[in-house]
Design an enzyme around this catalytic site. Structure first.
Site, PDB file in Angstrom:
ATOM      1  N   SER A   1       0.842  -1.186   0.000  1.00 42.94           N
ATOM      2  CA  SER A   1       0.000   0.000   0.000  1.00 42.94           C
ATOM      3  C   SER A   1       0.884   1.246   0.000  1.00 42.94           C
ATOM      4  CB  SER A   1      -0.973  -0.044   1.181  1.00 42.94           C
ATOM      5  OG  SER A   1      -2.033   0.851   0.992  1.00 42.94           O
TER       6      SER A   1
ATOM      7  N   ASP B   1      -9.606  -3.873  -5.677  1.00 48.51           N
ATOM      8  CA  ASP B   1      -9.107  -3.019  -4.603  1.00 48.51           C
ATOM      9  C   ASP B   1      -9.675  -1.608  -4.779  1.00 48.51           C
ATOM     10  OD1 ASP B   1      -7.661  -1.640  -2.691  1.00 48.51           O
ATOM     11  OD2 ASP B   1      -5.748  -2.556  -3.216  1.00 48.51           O
TER      12      ASP B   1
ATOM     13  N   HIS C   1      -8.263  -5.116  -1.233  1.00 50.90           N
ATOM     14  CA  HIS C   1      -7.004  -4.518  -0.790  1.00 50.90           C
ATOM     15  C   HIS C   1      -6.144  -5.520  -0.025  1.00 50.90           C
ATOM     16  CE1 HIS C   1      -4.419  -1.115  -0.154  1.00 50.90           C
ATOM     17  NE2 HIS C   1      -4.447  -1.233   1.153  1.00 50.90           N
TER      18      HIS C   1
END
Length: 731
Positions: free
Chosen positions: A572, A658, A693
């Site tokens: 991320s 995501d 995610h």
């Protein structure tokens, strides 16, 4: 087959089509050749991702035995049939359990007793993995709910005070849009109520007639708190609060004493609380401290000697935050006229991260010397000269994490979780009046795990500007300090998120192959207090990236690691970190694993219509309105700073659904890297087509994802075989 030999046999990837697209801001024009990949429904895009997956599979086919070995090790070491320690709420003990061969958890409960003996009544029943629990009621079986669905994830659970109804939300796409459902726990039937497109966070009102939940806007920003009254059409759900500022997020919780709905509006720099009296919701919301005061705070109501107060954890004249006691009536006055009583003073060496209450005690979460810990303080005498001194449980490891897991308001105990790099997760009950710890469970690691076989220690790496960066270094105890060992360095470094010590069964597979695993606590995280975070955000963000490179340099000269055998990993915002450092110093890394990487951050943040973009302004700055922020970001954003150098082998791992970091960012980045690199190392894109995610759903699927990432890194640094154990350890 060696890693180097495998490289010579890989096929060539299919070049991505280039379509020039201009983006102009502040007099600067950027030509983006791969922005066309943002068209998610495009058949060409879908076909491109499938080709990339096929290429990735071909490139990494030689790693399949290693992936299977790591997956098998994770599975063999995991107690697959297991139970959590039951936690009491009102008349029931609630727990979850897993069963061997099943992907998802099962939510259960058993009835509690009230004997009048607090110690007995709050001692959880003994549950043994694999053995039936007398009186067990299965509330939800995730394996049943997931049948026939490509993805399954729970977004929240809430049970009414009387224990008759369960509210839960499930996501079947990975896009974090959940459907809220209500189950009658007495009959097992679902109520007709079903609320689509809800976000994380849900809670019953104390009387069980309403469910509160959050909703996101088109840019995936949580902006509404709504109330669904059971038995009424969803279209009639009341909007309790709506936040229209696109740079602010909204959330809620029920207060510890179950009297108020606490709605939080804020960003990383200031916040605002709106509170609703749940006994009289018709009175509407009351504001505590307005956002205009630019104070970052949390609030918790409590009653002292029959009078209403709020406990504020705040940064007013307190960079690391402090705790103050404020009578409820004070908030009607101008801030300058309000009387605040200090409960926990500010300390430059201690970050106060949160506070809650039970009927008898204040419970604090604080961070000192990078370590998160829990402290307790009796409410009796709070805010007076008779106030006690905070106390905390005593643990004997240097690097550990102690969190508050549960604090029921009426309970004489609080539930703590404890873990370290070497200690599997433990569950303790802390008896508030006595200050004693009761160990309820330590997670079993199968296969003869012995913590004495490993070492976890703190190192300090000097940054270029002289700042010392804390590193957590985990290794096999018998590794020689001869500069020959492979290493993997991991970090995050954003949003004041701390990478706290935690045990990982999967990490053992790397350690046993001789890899020195390093967590770099770089600026931008929260490990060293608020200033540490502020030194790694906005126009100081580059410190995050140079800290990581400097930590890598230190690692290569520490005597523990071969500087030519270092891999790096991050996800991320940590994936943005991976993209930035590989542009800064590609020669320092044999491999990069970038998980759901935020590598096209400038493009994303320049478009407030994209998911969560406006919320990012408080972290990175606003490049739309500020030309200095635009210039600064363009100097480090990975996608726009790819340059003609020999990049190491790179794996960008993403998920098609995501909603936080869109698949398009790593897709574009990989295409640009391949076009620009002067080297021959493979650069691959792996897209989970049914994931979100966090990747695929289900624990076995997650283990396979971890095994894939670890195998990619381990293969690159030549650490594919488990080392034989030395008869003597070298410390």
């Amino acid at each position: 087959m060696t890693a180097d030999a495998a490289v010579t046999e890989i096929p060539l990837p299919t070049p991505a089509r280039k379509v020039p697209s201009e983006r102009t801001h502040h007099g600067d024009t950027f030509i983006d050749h791969y922005e066309w990949m943002r068209e998610k429904e495009s058949p060409e895009l879908i076909e491109h991702l499938k080709r990339e997956n096929a290429y990735t599979e071909a490139v990494t086919r030689s790693q399949e035995p290693l992936r299977e070995a790591i997956f098998g090790e994770i599975r063999d070491r995991t107690q697959e049939t297991d139970l959590s320690v039951p936690a009491r709420k009102k008349g029931w003990w609630y727990y979850s359990r897993t069963e061997e061969g099943k992907q998802y958890g099962i939510q259960c409960r058993v009835a509690a007793e009230d004997t009048g003996d607090p110690t007995r009544d709050w001692t959880p029943p003994v549950v043994v993995p694999g053995q039936p629990v007398p009186g067990e009621q299965v509330m939800l079986d995730g394996n049943v709910l997931a049948e026939g669905k490509p993805f399954f994830s729970l977004g929240g659970l809430s049970v009414t005070e009387d224990g008759t109804l369960l509210a839960y939300s499930e996501d079947n796409a990975g896009d974090e849009r959940f459907t809220l459902r209500i189950k009658n726990l007495e009959t097992g039937d679902l109520l007709p109520d079903a609320v689509p497109n809800v976000f994380y966070g849900l809670a019953f009102s104390p009387d069980g007639t309403r469910v509160y939940y959050t909703v996101v806007d088109d840019s995936w920003r949580p902006y509404q708190v709504r109330a669904h009254t059971l038995g009424t059409p969803v279209e009639q759900d009341a909007v309790v609060f709506q936040e229209d500022d696109v740079a602010l997020w909204t959330g809620f919780e029920i207060s510890a004493d179950r009297t108020q709905l606490l709605i939080t509006i804020g960003c990383s720099e200031y916040s605002e609380y709106r509170v609703l009296d749940l006994a009289a919701p018709e009175r509407g919301l009351t504001t505590l401290l307005s956002r205009d005061e630019r104070i970052l705070y949390d609030a918790e109501p409590l009653t002292l000697d029959g009078a209403p107060y709020y406990l504020l954890t705040h940064d007013r004249d307190a960079k690391n935050s402090m705790v103050s006691l404020v009578a409820a009536g004070e908030f009607a006055k101008p801030l300058a006229d309000q009387a605040w009583t200090t409960v926990v003073p500010h300390d430059d060496a201690v970050r106060v991260e949160g506070a809650t209450v039970t009927r008898t005690h204040l419970v604090l979460s604080v961070r000192k010397d990078t370590i998160e810990r829990v402290q307790v303080l009796p409410l009796a005498g709070l805010g007076t000269p008779a106030q006690g001194v905070p106390t905390e449980p005593d643990f004997d490891e240097e690097l550990f994490t102690s969190n508050l897991a549960n604090a029921e308001f009426d309970s004489p105990i609080i539930r703590l979780s404890y873990t370290s790099y070497l200690t599997p997760p433990r569950v303790y009950d802390y008896v508030l009046e006595e200050g004693s710890l009761e160990l309820r469970k330590e997670t079993e690691v199968r296969g003869g795990y012995d913590p004495a076989d490993y070492v976890a220690e703190r190192h300090w790496a000097p940054a270029t500007d002289g700042t010392l960066i804390p590193l957590s270094v985990i290794r096999r105890a018998d590794l020689p300090r001869d500069g020959s060992n492979p290493g993997l360095i991991y970090a995050y470094g954003s949003y004041e998120v701390s990478m706290d010590p935690a045990f990982s069964i999967a990490r053992l597979s790397l350690l046993d192959r001789g890899i020195v695993f390093v967590v770099a606590h770089i600026r931008g995280g929260g490990e060293m207090g608020r200033s540490w975070y502020e030194q790694g955000k906005k126009l100081a963000k580059k410190n995050t990236f140079t800290d990581f490179v400097d930590a890598t340099t230190y690692l290569g000269t520490s005597g523990w690691v071969d500087a030519g055998r270092i891999a790096a990993m991050g996800g991320s915002a940590g994936g943005l970190l991976m993209g930035a450092v590989v542009n800064l110093a590609p020669e320092k890394y044999r491999a990069i694993v970038a998980q759901v990487p935020f590598v096209d951050a400038l493009t994303t943040i320049l478009d407030p219509e994209l998911p969560l973009s406006a919320l990012e302004w408080e972290e990175w700055g606003n490049p739309i309105t500020d030309p200095e922020v635009y210039r600064y970001m363009k100097e480090y954003t990975p996608y726009e700073t790819v340059r003609p150098v020999a990049y190491p082998r790179i794996a960008a791992v993403t998920s098609f659904n995501d909603t936080r970091v869109l698949y398009v960012e790593p897709a574009k980045w990989v295409a640009q890297l391949r076009e620009t690199t002067t080297g021959t190392e493979p650069i691959v894109l792996k897209t989970e087509m049914d994931g979100g995610h966090g990747g695929a759903s289900g624990r076995y699927s997650r283990w396979r994802d971890i095994a894939w990432d670890y195998a990619f890194a381990a293969d690159a640094v030549g650490a594919t075989a488990v080392l034989a154990r030395s008869t003597s350890s070298v410390g």
